[in-house]
Design a protein around this motif. Structure first.
Motif, PDB file in Angstrom:
ATOM      1  N   GLY A  94       0.782  -1.383  -0.227  1.00  0.00           N
ATOM      2  CA  GLY A  94      -0.110  -0.023  -0.011  1.00  0.00           C
ATOM      3  C   GLY A  94       0.794   1.376   0.069  1.00  0.00           C
ATOM      4  N   ALA A  95       2.105   1.191   0.926  1.00  0.00           N
ATOM      5  CA  ALA A  95       2.981   2.457   0.872  1.00  0.00           C
ATOM      6  C   ALA A  95       3.660   2.565  -0.690  1.00  0.00           C
ATOM      7  N   LEU A  96       3.934   1.588  -1.165  1.00  0.00           N
ATOM      8  CA  LEU A  96       4.503   1.836  -2.448  1.00  0.00           C
ATOM      9  C   LEU A  96       3.422   2.233  -3.440  1.00  0.00           C
ATOM     10  N   PHE A  97       2.105   1.806  -3.368  1.00  0.00           N
ATOM     11  CA  PHE A  97       1.402   2.230  -4.421  1.00  0.00           C
ATOM     12  C   PHE A  97       1.013   3.796  -4.180  1.00  0.00           C
ATOM     13  N   ALA A  98       1.044   4.258  -2.980  1.00  0.00           N
ATOM     14  CA  ALA A  98       0.769   5.499  -2.438  1.00  0.00           C
ATOM     15  C   ALA A  98       1.883   6.648  -3.100  1.00  0.00           C
ATOM     16  N   ALA A  99       3.177   5.854  -2.873  1.00  0.00           N
ATOM     17  CA  ALA A  99       4.179   6.529  -3.256  1.00  0.00           C
ATOM     18  C   ALA A  99       4.449   6.938  -4.710  1.00  0.00           C
ATOM     19  N   GLY A 100       4.157   5.817  -5.399  1.00  0.00           N
ATOM     20  CA  GLY A 100       3.910   5.776  -6.788  1.00  0.00           C
ATOM     21  C   GLY A 100       2.922   6.898  -7.290  1.00  0.00           C
ATOM     22  N   MET A 101       1.610   6.441  -6.657  1.00  0.00           N
ATOM     23  CA  MET A 101       0.519   7.697  -7.255  1.00  0.00           C
ATOM     24  C   MET A 101       0.647   8.958  -6.895  1.00  0.00           C
ATOM     25  N   THR A 151      -5.366  -5.471   4.221  1.00  0.00           N
ATOM     26  CA  THR A 151      -5.575  -6.181   2.861  1.00  0.00           C
ATOM     27  C   THR A 151      -4.994  -5.031   1.718  1.00  0.00           C
ATOM     28  N   PHE A 152      -4.200  -5.436   0.717  1.00  0.00           N
ATOM     29  CA  PHE A 152      -3.593  -4.470  -0.100  1.00  0.00           C
ATOM     30  C   PHE A 152      -4.832  -3.835  -0.873  1.00  0.00           C
ATOM     31  N   GLU A 153      -5.876  -4.786  -1.033  1.00  0.00           N
ATOM     32  CA  GLU A 153      -6.947  -4.007  -1.878  1.00  0.00           C
ATOM     33  C   GLU A 153      -7.624  -2.827  -1.356  1.00  0.00           C
ATOM     34  N   HIS A 154      -7.610  -3.087   0.155  1.00  0.00           N
ATOM     35  CA  HIS A 154      -8.142  -1.997   0.840  1.00  0.00           C
ATOM     36  C   HIS A 154      -7.219  -0.572   0.877  1.00  0.00           C
ATOM     37  N   ALA A 155      -5.921  -0.803   0.878  1.00  0.00           N
ATOM     38  CA  ALA A 155      -5.059   0.189   0.623  1.00  0.00           C
ATOM     39  C   ALA A 155      -5.400   1.003  -0.810  1.00  0.00           C
ATOM     40  N   LEU A 156      -5.307   0.150  -1.862  1.00  0.00           N
ATOM     41  CA  LEU A 156      -5.542   0.665  -3.099  1.00  0.00           C
ATOM     42  C   LEU A 156      -6.595   1.573  -3.276  1.00  0.00           C
ATOM     43  N   ILE A 157      -7.746   1.072  -2.997  1.00  0.00           N
ATOM     44  CA  ILE A 157      -8.950   1.634  -2.831  1.00  0.00           C
ATOM     45  C   ILE A 157      -8.924   2.920  -2.107  1.00  0.00           C
ATOM     46  N   GLY A 158      -8.358   3.045  -0.750  1.00  0.00           N
ATOM     47  CA  GLY A 158      -8.176   4.177   0.063  1.00  0.00           C
ATOM     48  C   GLY A 158      -7.470   5.097  -0.536  1.00  0.00           C
ATOM     49  N   ILE A 159      -6.315   4.797  -1.113  1.00  0.00           N
ATOM     50  CA  ILE A 159      -5.168   5.797  -1.730  1.00  0.00           C
ATOM     51  C   ILE A 159      -5.822   6.484  -3.057  1.00  0.00           C
ATOM     52  N   MET A 160      -6.638   5.640  -3.646  1.00  0.00           N
ATOM     53  CA  MET A 160      -7.486   6.051  -4.834  1.00  0.00           C
ATOM     54  C   MET A 160      -8.511   7.344  -4.483  1.00  0.00           C
ATOM     55  N   GLY A 161      -9.189   6.991  -3.212  1.00  0.00           N
ATOM     56  CA  GLY A 161     -10.051   7.818  -2.677  1.00  0.00           C
ATOM     57  C   GLY A 161      -9.365   9.165  -2.080  1.00  0.00           C
ATOM     58  N   ALA A 162      -8.243   9.056  -1.555  1.00  0.00           N
ATOM     59  CA  ALA A 162      -7.478  10.154  -1.209  1.00  0.00           C
ATOM     60  C   ALA A 162      -7.020  10.999  -2.373  1.00  0.00           C
ATOM     61  N   ALA A 163      -6.551  10.426  -3.313  1.00  0.00           N
ATOM     62  CA  ALA A 163      -6.098  11.055  -4.460  1.00  0.00           C
ATOM     63  C   ALA A 163      -7.231  12.045  -5.297  1.00  0.00           C
ATOM     64  N   GLN A 164      -8.365  11.163  -5.387  1.00  0.00           N
ATOM     65  CA  GLN A 164      -9.638  11.892  -5.684  1.00  0.00           C
ATOM     66  C   GLN A 164      -9.925  13.234  -5.070  1.00  0.00           C
ATOM     67  N   ALA A 165      -9.978  13.076  -3.450  1.00  0.00           N
ATOM     68  CA  ALA A 165     -10.228  14.058  -2.793  1.00  0.00           C
ATOM     69  C   ALA A 165      -9.284  15.300  -3.174  1.00  0.00           C
ATOM     70  N   VAL A 166      -8.082  15.211  -3.272  1.00  0.00           N
ATOM     71  CA  VAL A 166      -6.946  16.164  -3.187  1.00  0.00           C
ATOM     72  C   VAL A 166      -7.149  16.783  -4.825  1.00  0.00           C
ATOM     73  N   LEU A 167      -7.398  15.671  -5.765  1.00  0.00           N
ATOM     74  CA  LEU A 167      -7.619  16.199  -7.148  1.00  0.00           C
ATOM     75  C   LEU A 167      -9.195  17.202  -7.205  1.00  0.00           C
ATOM     76  N   ASP A 168      -9.895  16.815  -6.516  1.00  0.00           N
ATOM     77  CA  ASP A 168     -11.274  17.573  -6.275  1.00  0.00           C
ATOM     78  C   ASP A 168     -10.803  18.969  -5.911  1.00  0.00           C
ATOM     79  N   LEU A 169     -10.009  19.012  -4.960  1.00  0.00           N
ATOM     80  CA  LEU A 169      -9.822  20.080  -4.471  1.00  0.00           C
ATOM     81  C   LEU A 169      -9.068  21.316  -5.245  1.00  0.00           C
ATOM     82  N   ASP A 170      -8.309  20.504  -6.075  1.00  0.00           N
ATOM     83  CA  ASP A 170      -7.546  21.463  -6.968  1.00  0.00           C
ATOM     84  C   ASP A 170      -8.583  21.963  -7.909  1.00  0.00           C
ATOM     85  N   SER A 171      -9.544  21.147  -8.270  1.00  0.00           N
ATOM     86  CA  SER A 171     -10.145  21.709  -9.291  1.00  0.00           C
ATOM     87  C   SER A 171     -11.419  22.503  -8.953  1.00  0.00           C
ATOM     88  N   GLU A 172     -11.612  22.788  -7.820  1.00  0.00           N
ATOM     89  CA  GLU A 172     -12.559  23.652  -7.214  1.00  0.00           C
ATOM     90  C   GLU A 172     -12.397  25.068  -7.789  1.00  0.00           C
TER      91      GLU A 172
END
Ligand code: PLP
Length: 415
Positions: A291-298, A394-415
């Protein structure tokens, strides 16, 4: 649609690039699973050890077996593994108060210790009952460019230095965690300068990230939390101490009372949870690191500074990301919380957490309250607004949560 096309495309890209990194993580998990299984066989763990006990609990065979097992897995002479430790800080403080006496000096070799340890020590944050109030001296060696100042060690170790503290994980800072090899080099240098100086490692978040633990690389004693790595996400509470026989014994007199030590203390929680948690820990730690590796990459792809970098070797399970603003830190934590199994309807808010100097924001929809081996994110409300992400059952949970965090940060940028 939960995630934008941009986030989904990024996910595919990052997963493709992560393959060889994941392979290494799986190899470590396999080696550590073998290590735990070998120790379980040698200790003859059986279901007779899984019961709860009551009262003083003299001759509690489950408690005794669990401590024997932890000592074996960590290559230590002795261990204390108790749900009576209320947290990692409590286990760490038990080592300090158990071993240090008035006039002794403690030296932190990894700069400022973790926030809650500063309250225990009492020099940066005066607090009732601190080491300072008991006449223990304190000094620290600042880190240089995120590394321990090896050449500086001899300048801070004196006659009075009874113990050095080495913090493996980064805490709330942007330095790299120490590898077990780094710890070996540091403890060698300390013991070369002063052979009887006690090398104490704050091992929080480090267990099972490598195939060796600090007690197998020169540390005299170490401690950590059971609601982080070694509890495997199953331990309901607790902490551990492992190390040299006589040092763990001293700590045991602080845990209970002088003269009593480790011979009593009821197994109030079903011991199965602690045995099974240790068995699962290598695998769960691997899920968290993926999960940490995926977050760093993202987040590297989104243009943020990450520590470690996606390709760095890991010394702990934490991924730090510099978000740069309070709004983004809050949005990130909100994204993680939204995809948590517990309290997912709540929005995290900064609060004054006991033991911490700044307000802290935490996303933690965990089954065990505050368990950071479960997928969670937190950070102090201070510039440059780093978020520290850790854990995942579970890695699946980390993956989904990190996508959720990325989406929330991106949504802020586009406001
Ligand atoms: C988590 C942690 C601690 C102890 O924290 P608790 O919340 O009391 O378990 C101490 N040091 C470091 C580096 C940590 O990460």
């Amino acid at each position: 649609m939960s995630f934008s096309k941009k986030v989904q495309d990024l996910k595919e890209e990052v997963l493709k690039e992560s393959d060889p990194l994941f392979r290494h993580v799986e190899d470590v998990a396999e080696a550590n699973t073998l290590k735990v299984l070998d120790a379980m066989r040698e200790c003859r763990v059986s279901d007779a050890h899984f019961n709860t006990t009551t009262g003083y609990a003299y001759d509690d065979i489950g408690r005794g077996k669990l401590e024997e097992l932890y000592a074996k897995v960590f290559g230590a002479e002795r261990a204390l593994v108790r749900t009576q430790f209320v947290s990692g800080t409590h286990a760490l403080a038990t080592v300090l108060f158990g071993i240090l006496r008035p006039g002794d000096e403690l030296v932190s070799l990894t700069g400022k210790p973790y926030d809650t340890m500063q309250t225990v020590i009492g020099y940066d944050h005066p607090s009732a009952g601190s080491l300072k109030e008991f006449g223990i001296l304190y000094n620290e060696l600042p880190m240089i460019d995120g590394r321990v100042d090896l050449d500086g060690i001899k300048s801070v170790i004196s006659e009075k230095t009874k113990m050095v503290e080495i913090q493996r994980s980064r805490g709330y800072s942007m330095r790299n965690p120490l590898s077990v090899e780094d710890i070996r080099v540091i403890t060698d240098e300390v013991h070369r300068i002063k052979p009887d100086c006690i090398c104490f490692v704050d091992n929080c978040y480090g267990e099972f990230v490598d195939t060796l633990e600090p007690t197998q690389a020169g540390a005299d004693i170490m401690a950590g939390s059971l609601i982080k790595n070694p509890g495997g996400g199953i331990a309901p509470a607790g902490g551990y101490i492992a190390g040299k026989d006589e040092l763990v014994e001293l700590a045991s007199y602080r845990l209970t009372a002088p003269g009593m030590g480790d011979e009593l203390g009821a197994s109030l929680a079903n011991n199965r949870l602690l045995f099974q948690g240790l068995f699962l820990a290598p695998h769960v730690v691997a899920q968290a690191i993926k999960g940490a590796l995926f977050a760093a990459g993202m987040f590297a792809k989104l243009g943020y500074k990450t520590l470690p970098l996606p390709t760095d070797i890991r010394g702990d399970i934490i991924q730090a990301i510099e978000l740069g603003s309070a709004e983004k830190l809050i949005a990130f934590c909100g994204g993680i919380q939204k995809y948590s199994p517990v309290d997912s309807y709540a929005a995290p808010e900064p609060w004054d957490m006991p033991g911490y100097a700044d307000k802290i924001i935490m996303a933690a929809g965990t089954f065990v309250q505050g368990a950071s081996i479960e997928f969670s994110a937190d950070g102090p409300m201070r510039a440059p607004y780093n978020v520290y992400l850790q854990g995942a059952l579970t890695f699946e949970h980390a993956l989904i949560g990190i996508m959720g965090a990325a989406q929330a940060v991106l949504d802020l940028d586009s406001e």
